[in-house]
Scaffold this motif. Structure first.
Motif, PDB file in Angstrom:
ATOM      1  N   THR A 128      37.490 -17.278 -55.354  1.00  0.00           N
ATOM      2  CA  THR A 128      36.213 -16.567 -55.255  1.00  0.00           C
ATOM      3  C   THR A 128      35.099 -17.521 -54.830  1.00  0.00           C
ATOM      4  O   THR A 128      35.065 -18.670 -55.261  1.00  0.00           O
ATOM      5  N   CYS A 133      37.220 -14.406 -51.360  1.00  0.00           N
ATOM      6  CA  CYS A 133      36.507 -13.139 -51.452  1.00  0.00           C
ATOM      7  C   CYS A 133      35.245 -13.331 -52.276  1.00  0.00           C
ATOM      8  O   CYS A 133      34.995 -14.388 -52.837  1.00  0.00           O
ATOM      9  N   GLY A 134      34.476 -12.265 -52.345  1.00  0.00           N
ATOM     10  CA  GLY A 134      33.206 -12.314 -53.055  1.00  0.00           C
ATOM     11  C   GLY A 134      32.054 -12.453 -52.084  1.00  0.00           C
ATOM     12  O   GLY A 134      32.243 -12.898 -50.951  1.00  0.00           O
ATOM     13  N   HIS A 154      40.289 -24.241 -54.460  1.00  0.00           N
ATOM     14  CA  HIS A 154      39.087 -23.441 -54.693  1.00  0.00           C
ATOM     15  C   HIS A 154      37.836 -24.162 -54.183  1.00  0.00           C
ATOM     16  O   HIS A 154      37.828 -25.376 -54.011  1.00  0.00           O
ATOM     17  N   GLN A 176      34.055  -7.791 -51.711  1.00  0.00           N
ATOM     18  CA  GLN A 176      34.253  -7.989 -53.136  1.00  0.00           C
ATOM     19  C   GLN A 176      35.735  -8.235 -53.434  1.00  0.00           C
ATOM     20  O   GLN A 176      36.603  -7.708 -52.755  1.00  0.00           O
ATOM     21  N   CYS A 177      35.990  -9.049 -54.432  1.00  0.00           N
ATOM     22  CA  CYS A 177      37.379  -9.305 -54.826  1.00  0.00           C
ATOM     23  C   CYS A 177      37.960  -8.058 -55.493  1.00  0.00           C
ATOM     24  O   CYS A 177      37.296  -7.411 -56.306  1.00  0.00           O
TER      25      CYS A 177
END
Length: 268
Positions: free
Chosen positions: A204, A223-224, A182, A229-230
């Motif tokens: 994200t 994403c995000g 992440h 958008q997720c």
């Protein structure tokens, strides 16, 4: 002799004493820097010949070397595109404890990133892009870094969370590596350049980083904002489970057999 003249003479004597004491220390520090650089040059093959020689002054003639105004310390090493290849040996550049700028971009350096160099407290600008470095990014980084470019290498592992401690950072570029995991949430007020594109990151994008353009995050599994958008995928509703009598739990099977017996008796 008047008091003011005596004080002036005393101050001059003190200054002269300190100056004479500092000269040997400055010479010793510069000699230490020269030895570290000569060891680096001797142990790292390079395509373009360097004119580094103990016979000539490092701060006046050596290619790619920058020193303080008084010529007492090496503070900059700038050797792009000179054909350096192989790993950076420990106890070479890591001994340059006044080094502020390190630029070795566009060479063929490999192996793990030199943690003894990247953790030097004096270091503020690092550009190692377009090499073949592999392994993880060291968690110990100079707390005074202003700019860090490790793009276009073969780095793996996660982005160290210690990056969030680099409060002076204005630029961070890790694009085109093989980083995973992440993206850490970074609240770095001075950060202006940020690029993590074309790695193997997932999850994200933290809200603290969505001010950067989409190009900073392309080529990952993330994403995000500023990307799409997720998607929130609800788990499918579980279908009823059908048991055959042979697979029913013992009590359930007995109950089913009794119900069947009652129905047959009713038919009679």
């Amino acid at each position: 002799m008047e008091t003011s003249e005596m004080e002036l003479t005393s101050h001059f004597a003190t200054f002269a004493f300190l100056f004479l004491c500092l000269i040997p220390q400055a010479i010793a520090d510069l000699n230490s820097d020269k030895q570290a650089l000569l060891q680096f040059s001797a142990r790292v093959p390079h395509g373009r010949k360097l004119n580094w020689s103990p016979a000539i002054p490092a701060c006046m003639s050596w290619i790619g070397i920058y020193c303080t105004h008084d010529g007492s310390r090496v503070i900059g090493l700038h050797l792009p595109c000179v054909g350096l290849h192989g790993p950076i040996p420990s106890n070479t550049l890591g001994k340059l404890d006044a080094l502020t700028i390190l630029s070795l971009r566009s060479n063929r350096l490999s192996g793990i990133l030199p943690s003894d160099v990247l953790s030097l407290p004096s270091l503020r600008y690092v550009n190692l892009q377009h090499n073949n470095f592999s392994g993880h990014i060291p968690s110990s980084l100079s707390p005074n870094l202003d700019f860090l470019d490790l793009s276009f290498n073969s780095l793996t592992g996660t982005i160290p969370t210690t990056v969030q401690n680099l409060t002076n950072l204005t630029g961070l570029n890790f694009q085109n590596n093989s980083l995973t995991g992440h993206i850490p949430n970074l609240n770095l007020p001075r950060l202006r350049l940020y690029n993590l594109s074309f790695n193997d990151l997932n999850g994200t994008i933290p809200s603290s980083l969505n001010k950067f353009p989409a190009s900073s995050f392309l080529g990952n599994h993330i994403c995000g904002p500023p990307l799409n958008q997720c998607l929130i995928i609800n788990p499918p509703f579980p279908s009823p489970t059908h048991f055959s009598p042979s697979t029913l739990p013992r009590n359930t099977e007995r109950t089913a057999m009794l119900a069947l017996h009652r129905r047959e008796k009713f038919k009679e």
